[in-house]
Structures are given as structure tokens and as C-alpha cells.
Scaffold this active site. Structure first.
Site, PDB file in Angstrom:
ATOM      1  CB  ALA A 117       1.398  21.648  66.493  1.00  0.00           C
ATOM      2  CB  THR A 118      -2.871  25.198  66.013  1.00  0.00           C
ATOM      3  OG1 THR A 118      -2.489  24.891  64.676  1.00  0.00           O
ATOM      4  CG2 THR A 118      -3.427  26.615  66.065  1.00  0.00           C
TER       5      THR A 118
ATOM      6  CD  GLN B 241       6.420  19.515  59.100  1.00  0.00           C
ATOM      7  OE1 GLN B 241       6.804  18.424  58.693  1.00  0.00           O
ATOM      8  NE2 GLN B 241       5.212  19.976  58.829  1.00  0.00           N
TER       9      GLN B 241
ATOM     10  CB  SER C 262       0.863  18.025  65.587  1.00  0.00           C
ATOM     11  OG  SER C 262      -0.451  17.742  65.184  1.00  0.00           O
TER      12      SER C 262
ATOM     13  CG  HIS D 142      -2.217  16.101  61.737  1.00  0.00           C
ATOM     14  ND1 HIS D 142      -2.048  16.615  60.469  1.00  0.00           N
ATOM     15  CD2 HIS D 142      -2.252  17.160  62.568  1.00  0.00           C
ATOM     16  CE1 HIS D 142      -1.998  17.937  60.552  1.00  0.00           C
ATOM     17  NE2 HIS D 142      -2.118  18.293  61.813  1.00  0.00           N
TER      18      HIS D 142
ATOM     19  CB  THR E  31     -13.084  15.306  78.738  1.00  0.00           C
ATOM     20  OG1 THR E  31     -13.978  15.796  79.737  1.00  0.00           O
ATOM     21  CG2 THR E  31     -13.089  13.790  78.744  1.00  0.00           C
TER      22      THR E  31
ATOM     23  CB  CYS F 134      -1.164  27.513  55.758  1.00  0.00           C
ATOM     24  SG  CYS F 134      -0.763  26.091  56.746  1.00  0.00           S
TER      25      CYS F 134
HETATM   26  C1  PLP Z   1       1.257  21.416  60.935  1.00  0.00           C
HETATM   27  C2  PLP Z   1       2.070  22.351  61.743  1.00  0.00           C
HETATM   28  C3  PLP Z   1       1.507  23.047  62.822  1.00  0.00           C
HETATM   29  C4  PLP Z   1       0.040  22.942  63.157  1.00  0.00           C
HETATM   30  O1  PLP Z   1      -0.252  21.703  63.752  1.00  0.00           O
HETATM   31  P1  PLP Z   1      -1.767  21.238  63.988  1.00  0.00           P
HETATM   32  O2  PLP Z   1      -1.616  20.049  64.865  1.00  0.00           O
HETATM   33  O3  PLP Z   1      -2.302  20.916  62.645  1.00  0.00           O
HETATM   34  O4  PLP Z   1      -2.474  22.337  64.673  1.00  0.00           O
HETATM   35  C5  PLP Z   1       2.336  23.869  63.552  1.00  0.00           C
HETATM   36  N1  PLP Z   1       3.634  24.007  63.252  1.00  0.00           N
HETATM   37  C6  PLP Z   1       4.212  23.360  62.247  1.00  0.00           C
HETATM   38  C7  PLP Z   1       5.668  23.545  61.969  1.00  0.00           C
HETATM   39  C8  PLP Z   1       3.457  22.507  61.451  1.00  0.00           C
HETATM   40  O5  PLP Z   1       4.039  21.877  60.420  1.00  0.00           O
END
Ligand code: PLP
Length: 404
Positions: A73-74, A181, A201, A203, A242, A328
Site C-alpha cells: 500500500a505504501t 484497513q 495491501s 498483509h 517483474t 509507526c
Molecule cells: C499498513 C498501512 C499502509 C502501508 O501498507 P504497506 O503494504 O505495509 O506498505 C498504508 N495505509 C494504511 C491505512 C495502512 O494501515
């Protein structure tokens, strides 16, 4: 019951074993490069990616062609914000976001400001929701994008996404939402919700780490982003590199599982969360942070006045894993900027705990947690001069401390 108990599912979720099972063949046996068009190794990988793309698209009501795979997500947040800023430069340079966004949005916005962009950071109300009137007032003829998250990672509040998208539409501005989220936890539909771009994301939804998505709308309107990574032109030219085939297969499976189990899981988790919350609210001077109606089913954030979050954690963190403030920012010992944005003082922000329940949380674990946290708070307060003063009726908020 095994200890420690994991209640930090907003930071990351354990992978579902069914996801692992789906991924395994794609490491050794079916290792092909999905971009290899000349042989069956490539075709097998490409077929798996196509299937995953369908699984992902289905969960959010999108078309498979609108799914851009990223490393998380970053990256997706960076691609959305910087990609729109660059692509629509001839239209304007103004972006609207809010102060409680994830750092991946806020820091990308800071970068955009350095590149000559203008960013409006809307404040939130004391319940964590933005003010729609303020949003509309902030729009200018230079505004190209509104970036407001779906569900907040620290307090779980869900922003009025449909109302936001209606305002964006009305003014011809694109709407991007960080859905990390919310996707897989609550129903998210890019058409009904009027979303133009959305990140999420693997994870955070029981899939693997290092894989994520940017949804980019293809019609009404057709949205484009400037690639932030140059290379072979993968992902319709928007994200070269890739493809992480096992990761993408895992994300697809994770989406399918969330889709099938969202409703029952939502009910189960919100019932467990509400029970946890109700029990902890029995403790004197405990406060739930953020709107309690519009929120994710698995999250609650509670401040215990007159105790310090980090000290509180020491009482039980051998047995319970959770965050005080955001994962964080907790390393810096700064109070959470999200809680500060709600108007909490440093003391209440520091005394907060974030509970993130998940697919593998059990009632037994919640019972243990209620007991451990209650005991810890009471014990700390017994030793706290502030608590003693409060009990004696001293108005602590009115005291001027020497160091101020
Ligand atoms: C965890 C999170 C991210 C970052 O996601 P990653 O896949 O770890 O880079 C971004 N936005 C929100 C709201 C998150 O909870």
C-alpha cells in the site's frame, strides 16, 4: 490457550494457511516469469496472475484490467498521489487530504509540496471524521485530487466515502482512497462508492507481505497515473517490474477468502470488539477514541486517563501484543498524531491502547485481555500520585506544571 496473544492486526495480519497453500506451487515448480510470452513456464505464471487479478477485482466490484499490482500500500499510495499529480499537471497542482492519513499519504504529499504542488490538510472533528462542508470549500479550480482514507488504521473510523466521492464528482476532481484497513473487512465497492483510485495491501488481509494493489478506474472517467518506476512497461505501463507471482496468487486467494467470510467475520469481530470495549469501559476514566458508529468491526482505541500507555504495556506485553498509538510512531515516543488531531491532550494520547482483532482472535483471548488490562490499569493507578489527586477531587487539568 497459547501466549502471547496477538491483538495488533492493524499493523499486520498473520497469513491464512489457505493462502500459503495456494502460493506454494509458484515458488519452485511454477516459477515462470508472467511476462515470458514464448513458453509454457511464462503462460502458467501469467494464467495464475490473471486468475488472481479476477479474485482481487471481484472483491471491490472492479474490472480485472483496473488492478495494478504493487509491492504494497505504501507504493500504491505513492503511485496514486505522485502519479496523478504528474499526469494532471496541466489541469492543476492542488491536492486535498486530511491530517489523520497514514504516513505513506502524508509523506508523499510533503514530497509533492517540494515539487511545487499545493496540499490542503483538512482537520478532522473530535470523532475523527472530516467535515464535508470544509472539504467542498477547499476545492479550487486547481484541485486535481482528493485523498481521504476509507478506514483509519489507529482508531478505525470510516470516512463518509460516498459523500466525499459525490463532492469530488460534482467538481470534476478525482477521488483516491487508502483502503488498506477497510478492503476485505467491510463491503467496499468502487462503483457504488464512487472511487477513482484505491490502494490496499496483502498483509493487512491475511495475505503475504510485499504485495499490494492500486485500483485505477478505466471508465467514467478513465483515470491515468504517471508511472513512478520505469522499466518494461508492466501493468499497463503504470508499474514496471517483474510480477511477484506467488505474492499475487496469495493476495488473490486472500481476497477470495475475505469475500466469502466478510459478513460472518464482521459480525463475529464486532461482537467480540464490543464485548472487550464494554468490559474495559467499566474501568473508571476510560474513553473510546473516535466515532463508535462509523468504524471498522475489528478496531477499538481506548485511553485510560492517569496511566501512561508505555508503562501500561510493560504490565502485560509479555502476554499481549498490541500498540500504544500507531505502530509507526510508537518507536519515537511522540504521542500519536492521529489522536492529537482529534483534540486529545498529550496525556490522553499517551495513555491510549489500540486493539486490532483479527480472524484468529478467540473469545478466550478476549477474556484474558480484559482481565490483564484491567488489572494493569488498576495497579498503575494505585501507584500514581495523579490518580490519588484526582480521587481527592483536585482538578488536575487546571494545574499549571512547572515545566510548561
Ligand atoms: C499498513 C498501512 C499502509 C502501508 O501498507 P504497506 O503494504 O505495509 O506498505 C498504508 N495505509 C494504511 C491505512 C495502512 O494501515
Amino acid at each position: 490457550m497459547n501466549l502471547p496473544i496477538y491483538l495488533d492486526n492493524n499493523a499486520t495480519t498473520p497469513m491464512d494457511p489457505r493462502v500459503l497453500e495456494a502460493m506454494l506451487p509458484y515458488f519452485v515448480e511454477k516459477f515462470g516469469n508472467a511476462a515470458s510470452r514464448n513458453h509454457s513456464f511464462g503462460w502458467v505464471a501469467e494464467e495464475a496472475v490473471d486468475y488472481a487479478r479476477e479474485q482481487v477485482a471481484k472483491l471491490i466490484g472492479a474490472d480485472a484490467k483496473e488492478i495494478i499490482f504493487t509491492s504494497g500500500a505504501t507504493e500504491a499510495n505513492n503511485l496514486a498521489l505522485k502519479g496523478v499529480f504528474e499526469m494532471y499537471a496541466s489541469k492543476g497542482n492542488h491536492i486535498i487530504t486530511c491530517t489523520t492519513e497514514h504516513k505513506a499519504v502524508l509523506d508523499a504529499c510533503k514530497h509533492i509540496e517540494k515539487m511545487g504542488g499545493q496540499v490542503t490538510y483538512l482537520e478532522v472533528k473530535s470523532d475523527g471524521l472530516i467535515d464535508l462542508g470544509e472539504l467542498e470549500n477547499a476545492i479550487t479550480d486547481k484541485t486535481v485530487l482528493i485523498s481521504i482514507m476509507y478506514g483509519n488504521n489507529e482508531i478505525g473510523v470510516i470516512q463518509p466515502v460516498r459523500e466525499i466521492s459525490a463532492i469530488a464528482r460534482k467538481h470534476g476532481v478525482l477521488f483516491f482512497t487508502d483502503g488498506t484497513q477497510a478492503v476485505g473487512k467491510v463491503p467496499v465497492d468502487v462503483i457504488a462508492d464512487g472511487i477513482d483510485l484505491m490502494s490496499f495491501s496483502g498483509h493487512k488481509m491475511y495475505g503475504p507481505k510485499g504485495v499490494g494493489v492500486l485500483y485505477v478506474r478505466r471508465k467514467n472517467p478513465r483515470v491515468k497515473v504517471t508511472a513512478q518506476m520505469d522499466g518494461g512497461g508492466h501493468e499497463r505501463g503504470m508499474r514496471s517490474g517483474t510480477l511477484n507471482v506467488p505474492g499475487i496468487v496469495g493476495l488473490g486467494k486472500a481476497c477470495e477468502l475475505c469475500m466469502n467470510e466478510m459478513e460472518s467475520e464482521g459480525t463475529r469481530l464486532s461482537a467480540m470488539r464490543d464485548r472487550l470495549e464494554a468490559a474495559l469501559m467499566q474501568v473508571e476514566e476510560a474513553y473510546v477514541n473516535g466515532n463508535r458508529e462509523h468504524r471498522l468491526p475489528h478496531t477499538t482505541n481506548i485511553s485510560f486517563k492517569y496511566v501512561e500507555g508505555e508503562g501500561l504495556m510493560m504490565g502485560f506485553n509479555k502476554n499481549i501484543a498490541l500498540s500504544s498509538g500507531s505502530a509507526c510512531t510508537s518507536a519515537s515516543l511522540e504521542p500519536s498524531y492521529v489522536l492529537k488531531a482529534l483534540g486529545l491532550g498529550d496525556d490522553l494520547a499517551h495513555s491510549s491502547l489500540r486493539f486490532g482483532l483479527g480472524r484468529f482472535t478467540t473469545d478466550e483471548q478476549i477474556d484474558f485481555t480484559i482481565n490483564a488490562i484491567t488489572t494493569s490499569v488498576l495497579k498503575l493507578r494505585e501507584m500514581s500520585p495523579l490518580w490519588e489527586m484526582y480521587k481527592e477531587g483536585v482538578d488536575i487539568d487546571a494545574i499549571e506544571w512547572a515545566h510548561h
